[in-house]
Design a protein around this motif. Structure first.
Motif, PDB file in Angstrom:
ATOM      1  N   SER A 165       0.843  -1.200   0.000  1.00 34.27           N
ATOM      2  CA  SER A 165       0.000   0.000   0.000  1.00 34.27           C
ATOM      3  C   SER A 165       0.878   1.249   0.000  1.00 34.27           C
ATOM      4  CB  SER A 165      -0.889   0.014   1.243  1.00 34.27           C
ATOM      5  OG  SER A 165      -0.077   0.187   2.414  1.00 34.27           O
ATOM      6  N   GLU A 166       0.233   2.405  -0.172  1.00 36.46           N
ATOM      7  CA  GLU A 166       0.982   3.668  -0.153  1.00 36.46           C
ATOM      8  C   GLU A 166       1.628   3.913   1.200  1.00 36.46           C
ATOM      9  OE1 GLU A 166      -0.351   6.929  -3.336  1.00 36.46           O
ATOM     10  OE2 GLU A 166      -1.639   6.825  -1.568  1.00 36.46           O
ATOM     11  N   THR A 167       1.076   3.335   2.241  1.00 41.47           N
ATOM     12  CA  THR A 167       1.616   3.518   3.583  1.00 41.47           C
ATOM     13  C   THR A 167       3.063   3.033   3.666  1.00 41.47           C
ATOM     14  OG1 THR A 167      -0.606   3.146   4.456  1.00 41.47           O
ATOM     15  CG2 THR A 167       1.200   3.052   6.035  1.00 41.47           C
TER      16      THR A 167
ATOM     17  N   GLY B 250       3.200   7.545  17.486  1.00 48.14           N
ATOM     18  CA  GLY B 250       2.937   6.126  17.367  1.00 48.14           C
ATOM     19  C   GLY B 250       3.481   5.371  18.569  1.00 48.14           C
ATOM     20  N   PRO B 251       3.295   4.048  18.609  1.00 46.38           N
ATOM     21  CA  PRO B 251       3.761   3.234  19.746  1.00 46.38           C
ATOM     22  C   PRO B 251       5.253   3.426  20.010  1.00 46.38           C
ATOM     23  CG  PRO B 251       2.324   1.947  18.320  1.00 46.38           C
ATOM     24  CD  PRO B 251       2.590   3.229  17.602  1.00 46.38           C
ATOM     25  N   LEU B 252       5.609   3.697  21.250  1.00 42.97           N
ATOM     26  CA  LEU B 252       6.989   4.047  21.579  1.00 42.97           C
ATOM     27  C   LEU B 252       7.927   2.838  21.646  1.00 42.97           C
ATOM     28  CD1 LEU B 252       6.425   6.855  24.249  1.00 42.97           C
ATOM     29  CD2 LEU B 252       6.831   7.061  21.791  1.00 42.97           C
TER      30      LEU B 252
ATOM     31  N   ASP C   6      -1.991   4.253  17.442  1.00 48.11           N
ATOM     32  CA  ASP C   6      -1.452   3.198  16.581  1.00 48.11           C
ATOM     33  C   ASP C   6      -2.160   3.280  15.233  1.00 48.11           C
ATOM     34  OD1 ASP C   6      -0.677   0.899  15.282  1.00 48.11           O
ATOM     35  OD2 ASP C   6      -0.869  -0.402  17.041  1.00 48.11           O
ATOM     36  N   ASP C   7      -1.471   3.815  14.233  1.00 48.37           N
ATOM     37  CA  ASP C   7      -2.125   4.056  12.946  1.00 48.37           C
ATOM     38  C   ASP C   7      -2.463   2.770  12.193  1.00 48.37           C
ATOM     39  OD1 ASP C   7       0.289   4.016  10.576  1.00 48.37           O
ATOM     40  OD2 ASP C   7       0.945   4.285  12.635  1.00 48.37           O
ATOM     41  N   LEU C   8      -1.926   1.641  12.622  1.00 51.63           N
ATOM     42  CA  LEU C   8      -2.231   0.375  11.952  1.00 51.63           C
ATOM     43  C   LEU C   8      -3.465  -0.319  12.516  1.00 51.63           C
ATOM     44  CD1 LEU C   8       1.311  -1.193  11.486  1.00 51.63           C
ATOM     45  CD2 LEU C   8      -0.061   0.042   9.811  1.00 51.63           C
TER      46      LEU C   8
ATOM     47  N   ILE D  92      -1.782  13.077   8.033  1.00 52.34           N
ATOM     48  CA  ILE D  92      -2.765  13.214   6.947  1.00 52.34           C
ATOM     49  C   ILE D  92      -4.160  12.835   7.443  1.00 52.34           C
ATOM     50  CG2 ILE D  92      -3.482  12.227   4.735  1.00 52.34           C
ATOM     51  CD1 ILE D  92      -0.425  12.071   4.052  1.00 52.34           C
ATOM     52  N   ARG D  93      -4.234  11.787   8.244  1.00 52.24           N
ATOM     53  CA  ARG D  93      -5.542  11.414   8.813  1.00 52.24           C
ATOM     54  C   ARG D  93      -6.073  12.513   9.722  1.00 52.24           C
ATOM     55  NH1 ARG D  93      -4.397   5.032  10.371  1.00 52.24           N
ATOM     56  NH2 ARG D  93      -4.088   4.323   8.220  1.00 52.24           N
TER      57      ARG D  93
END
Length: 320
Positions: A76-78, A180-182, A211-213, A242-243
């Motif tokens: 994916s673009e991610t 994100g998660p550290l 957590d973006d996933l 972006i989100r």
């Protein structure tokens, strides 16, 4: 036989730019580098390589190790960040007489390889040392405290620190960090830069984890903006930013008049969304990792070191 002039013409750049790309000297944008290497491949151009590289006649078998998580992201673009790192490695592998093959961190057999490029920050200390038993190792976009393994990383600490300092200097105080998660080195490094900059200026660090996933961004943004008036939202990667940007606009926030949003990485989507961000030199990261692994494989520079690439702030319309 193709010449460097042919490469320059096909790529639409100067000969000097082609030379800088091939020798990894001086600044050239990632977009231009990709165009140059595309032309090199299309024309079958064989650049001259250093005497040090020529000194070794051996073909080295090198594994490009990624986690199952990153392997899925690459579809994916991610996963564009790691796609560029991998492209850089593939572009120069023949110059360094590498024969590369992909391996999945969690499930592949590391036997039979001379060296390993472990890409991304998912590998544990135990996994890294397990690979180290079978050959030379360079970590790419990853660092583990106290391990003493060669690595190439971006300086997230310095990048975020400078961004915070700049906003504070201009009179902004309500600066929030959405990270994100550290457990991941990169996120932790950027978090530390934010906290240090806020504390040095006598301001209270305000941090939220996302957590973006695996999570939706709406609940965490509602919590952030319910509790305080945010002037600047610094996110630990572009996907998160972006989100956040899209969600805040849907709520009626004016960007950047009401709130500035900053990302990190400068993936292609960041430019399309006009997101201000910190640019990581992803292509250089791949090239430097190849060069360092080659040095280890031919017995040069045994003492391990951490190569840290500074980031550049790219101002677009999401920030004042």
């Amino acid at each position: 036989m193709a010449s460097i002039d042919d490469v320059a013409r096909l790529a639409g750049v100067s000969i000097a730019t082609v030379s800088r790309v091939l020798n990894n000297k001086g600044y050239v944008s990632e977009k231009t580098k990709l165009k140059v290497w595309e032309a090199v491949r299309e024309l079958g151009y064989r650049p001259q390589i250093s005497a040090r590289t020529l000194a070794s006649k051996r073909l080295f078998k090198v594994a490009l190790v990624i986690s199952d998580r990153i392997n899925k992201l690459l579809r994916s673009e991610t996963g564009n960040f790691y796609a560029i790192v991998l492209q850089a490695i593939k572009d120069v592998e023949r110059m360094f007489r590498f024969s590369t093959a992909p391996l999945i961190l969690e499930s592949s057999d590391p036997k039979g390889f001379d060296g390993f490029l472990l890409i991304g920050s998912d590998a544990t200390a135990e996994q890294v040392m397990s690979y180290r038993k079978h050959g030379k190792v360079v970590l790419v976009d990853h660092y583990i405290d106290g391990l003493g393994i060669d690595c190439v990383v971006s300086d997230g600490y310095d990048g975020v620190y400078k961004v915070v300092q700049d906003f504070v200097r201009r009179g902004f105080e309500n600066i929030v960090h959405l990270h994100g998660p550290l457990r991941f080195y990169g996120f932790k490094d950027r978090y530390r830069g934010y906290v240090e900059a806020m504390q040095r200026n006598g301001l209270l660090p305000v941090c939220y984890e996302y957590d973006d996933l695996h999570e939706e961004i709406t609940p965490v943004l509602k919590k952030i903006f319910r509790d305080r008036k945010v002037q600047v939202l610094i996110c630990s990667n572009d996907i998160i930013a972006i989100r956040a940007l899209k969600e805040l606009k849907s709520w009626g926030y004016r960007i950047p008049e009401d709130v500035s949003v900053i990302g990190f990485d400068d993936i292609p989507q960041a430019e399309r969304e006009s997101l201000s961000t910190l640019r990581v030199q992803k292509y250089e990261m791949g090239l430097i990792a190849v060069e360092r692994l080659y040095e280890l494989l031919i017995g040069h520079g045994h003492h391990p070191y951490r190569m840290c690439l500074y980031t550049d702030f790219v101002k677009r319309s999401s920030s004042v």
